[in-house]
Motif scaffolding. Structure first.
Motif, PDB file in Angstrom:
ATOM      1  N   ASN A   1       1.492 -12.428  56.982  1.00  0.00           N
ATOM      2  CA  ASN A   1       2.081 -11.101  57.167  1.00  0.00           C
ATOM      3  C   ASN A   1       3.008 -11.067  58.376  1.00  0.00           C
ATOM      4  O   ASN A   1       4.090 -10.476  58.324  1.00  0.00           O
ATOM      5  CB  ASN A   1       0.971 -10.055  57.324  1.00  0.00           C
ATOM      6  N   PHE A   2       2.599 -11.699  59.477  1.00  0.00           N
ATOM      7  CA  PHE A   2       3.457 -11.744  60.659  1.00  0.00           C
ATOM      8  C   PHE A   2       4.755 -12.493  60.362  1.00  0.00           C
ATOM      9  O   PHE A   2       5.840 -12.063  60.777  1.00  0.00           O
ATOM     10  CB  PHE A   2       2.712 -12.405  61.821  1.00  0.00           C
ATOM     11  N   ASP A   3       4.659 -13.604  59.658  1.00  0.00           N
ATOM     12  CA  ASP A   3       5.857 -14.387  59.334  1.00  0.00           C
ATOM     13  C   ASP A   3       6.825 -13.575  58.474  1.00  0.00           C
ATOM     14  O   ASP A   3       8.048 -13.624  58.681  1.00  0.00           O
ATOM     15  CB  ASP A   3       5.466 -15.671  58.607  1.00  0.00           C
ATOM     16  N   GLU A   4       6.290 -12.826  57.500  1.00  0.00           N
ATOM     17  CA  GLU A   4       7.146 -12.020  56.625  1.00  0.00           C
ATOM     18  C   GLU A   4       7.866 -10.926  57.409  1.00  0.00           C
ATOM     19  O   GLU A   4       9.057 -10.681  57.205  1.00  0.00           O
ATOM     20  CB  GLU A   4       6.310 -11.410  55.504  1.00  0.00           C
ATOM     21  N   ILE A   5       7.137 -10.267  58.296  1.00  0.00           N
ATOM     22  CA  ILE A   5       7.738  -9.167  59.069  1.00  0.00           C
ATOM     23  C   ILE A   5       8.767  -9.703  60.070  1.00  0.00           C
ATOM     24  O   ILE A   5       9.880  -9.177  60.182  1.00  0.00           O
ATOM     25  CB  ILE A   5       6.648  -8.361  59.789  1.00  0.00           C
ATOM     26  N   ILE A   6       8.401 -10.767  60.789  1.00  0.00           N
ATOM     27  CA  ILE A   6       9.330 -11.354  61.769  1.00  0.00           C
ATOM     28  C   ILE A   6      10.568 -11.905  61.080  1.00  0.00           C
ATOM     29  O   ILE A   6      11.669 -11.907  61.650  1.00  0.00           O
ATOM     30  CB  ILE A   6       8.612 -12.445  62.581  1.00  0.00           C
ATOM     31  N   GLY A   7      10.417 -12.351  59.829  1.00  0.00           N
ATOM     32  CA  GLY A   7      11.555 -12.880  59.079  1.00  0.00           C
ATOM     33  C   GLY A   7      12.643 -11.864  58.829  1.00  0.00           C
ATOM     34  O   GLY A   7      13.778 -12.229  58.494  1.00  0.00           O
ATOM     35  N   GLU A   8      12.345 -10.560  58.996  1.00  0.00           N
ATOM     36  CA  GLU A   8      13.367  -9.520  58.806  1.00  0.00           C
ATOM     37  C   GLU A   8      14.364  -9.493  59.963  1.00  0.00           C
ATOM     38  O   GLU A   8      15.448  -8.925  59.832  1.00  0.00           O
ATOM     39  CB  GLU A   8      12.686  -8.155  58.667  1.00  0.00           C
TER      40      GLU A   8
END
Length: 329
Positions: A209-216
């Protein structure tokens, strides 16, 4: 502006012809030059009264000069025609520019409104995706609880009954079969517990979840220092994910910086999450943040998520904007 110059040039040319109709002399040439200069220089003034006065002066001069010449009526008529042409042309040009500016402003407002609607639509879709994701996580947790409460209890009871049977058994011929059955039940219990544990852990994958959000944050330089311990309680995981999501959305929407730092630390009794961007903050926003009178759903959601767990969230404006949340474990 070009059309206004042309209008005054034509008016100056007409007045020059009228003034020099009886012959070209030094006085008529000087007067023609003055008329031309006054008409063109009048364009440099934004004040309507000054603009109109300078435009009228050449016609007054030409009228006064004509009164001392032959064929007064014809020349006065020509001056009146030129004056009417200049006034009407100027008014029409002014109206045209007014409607043109209004059209441009309407177009700009339409584009701004379209961008606002698109941003709201993207935010709505993001919230819908988050709701679907949270619903999926909740369903996975429910399935894990059902397996643990029902199948786990049945297996535990079967193991206890088998132990009791093995204790009172006096037939040596059944001993190998009972031991095999006990081993099978123990293995089944171990695999069931592993499956429930994996299912529950997968339901809240903090790293993913952190990776997906930071990827924005594609247009930002992102520095991270994350202590993502999967042993963190589920409710704390959900709050961390929600706080990070709100912070990233706030950065994408408002920050004019180019760098973001995300730090998460965990100890025995609590965990902290810090998100900092190097964008500039206006004095009015700093004042609102210092008095907790800030507006916006995002910051309020971050505050509410933290306080609902007995923690707190703080906002700092030193060297950019920082969101700091402290959540008890």
């Amino acid at each position: 502006m070009l059309y206004d110059v042309i209008i005054r040039f034509l008016a100056a040319a007409g007045l020059t012809v009228i003034i020099n109709a009886s012959g070209i002399t030094t006085s008529t040439v000087v007067m023609s030059i003055y008329i031309f200069l006054i008409l063109e220089v009048s364009l440099l003034f934004d004040n309507k009264w000054v603009y109109g006065t300078l435009t009228a002066i050449p016609f007054v001069i030409s009228t006064c000069y004509t009164l001392n010449q032959d064929r007064i009526a014809l020349r006065l008529f020509a001056i009146l025609v030129l004056a009417g042409f200049t006034v009407v042309s100027s008014i029409l040009y002014e109206q045209m520019m007014k409607y043109k500016n209004l059209l441009h402003r309407t177009r700009d407002d339409s584009k701004e409104l379209e961008e606002i609607l698109q941003d709201k639509n993207r935010r709505l879709m993001s919230e819908q995706d988050q709701q679907v994701h949270l619903a999926t996580l909740g369903e996975r947790n429910r399935i894990a609880r059902e397996i643990h409460d029902n199948v786990g209890h049945l297996l535990s009871r079967a193991i206890l009954l088998l132990g009791a049977i093995s204790t009172v058994n006096t037939d040596d011929r059944l001993e190998p079969q009972l031991k095999m059955l006990a081993d099978t039940l123990d293995e089944s219990m171990a695999k069931m517990r592993a499956s429930v544990h994996d299912l529950h852990d997968d339901s809240i994958d903090l790293q993913k979840n952190f990776d997906e959000i930071i990827g924005e944050l594609k247009s930002f330089t992102v520095n991270t220092d994350l202590d993502l311990d999967e042993a963190i309680p589920t409710n704390v995981k959900l709050s961390l994910i929600g706080i990070l999501k709100e912070a990233v959305t706030n950065i994408l929407k408002h920050s004019n910086g180019d760098s973001v730092s995300i730090i998460m630390q965990r100890n025995y009794s609590f965990c902290t999450l810090s998100i900092t961007d190097n964008g500039s903050i206006s004095d009015s926003i700093k004042e609102k943040l210092s008095t907790d009178s800030y507006e916006g759903i995002g910051l309020s959601n971050i505050k509410n998520r933290a306080t609902s767990l007995g923690g707190d969230a703080y906002f700092y404006t030193d060297n950019g904007f920082t969101i700091f949340a402290r959540l008890p474990l």
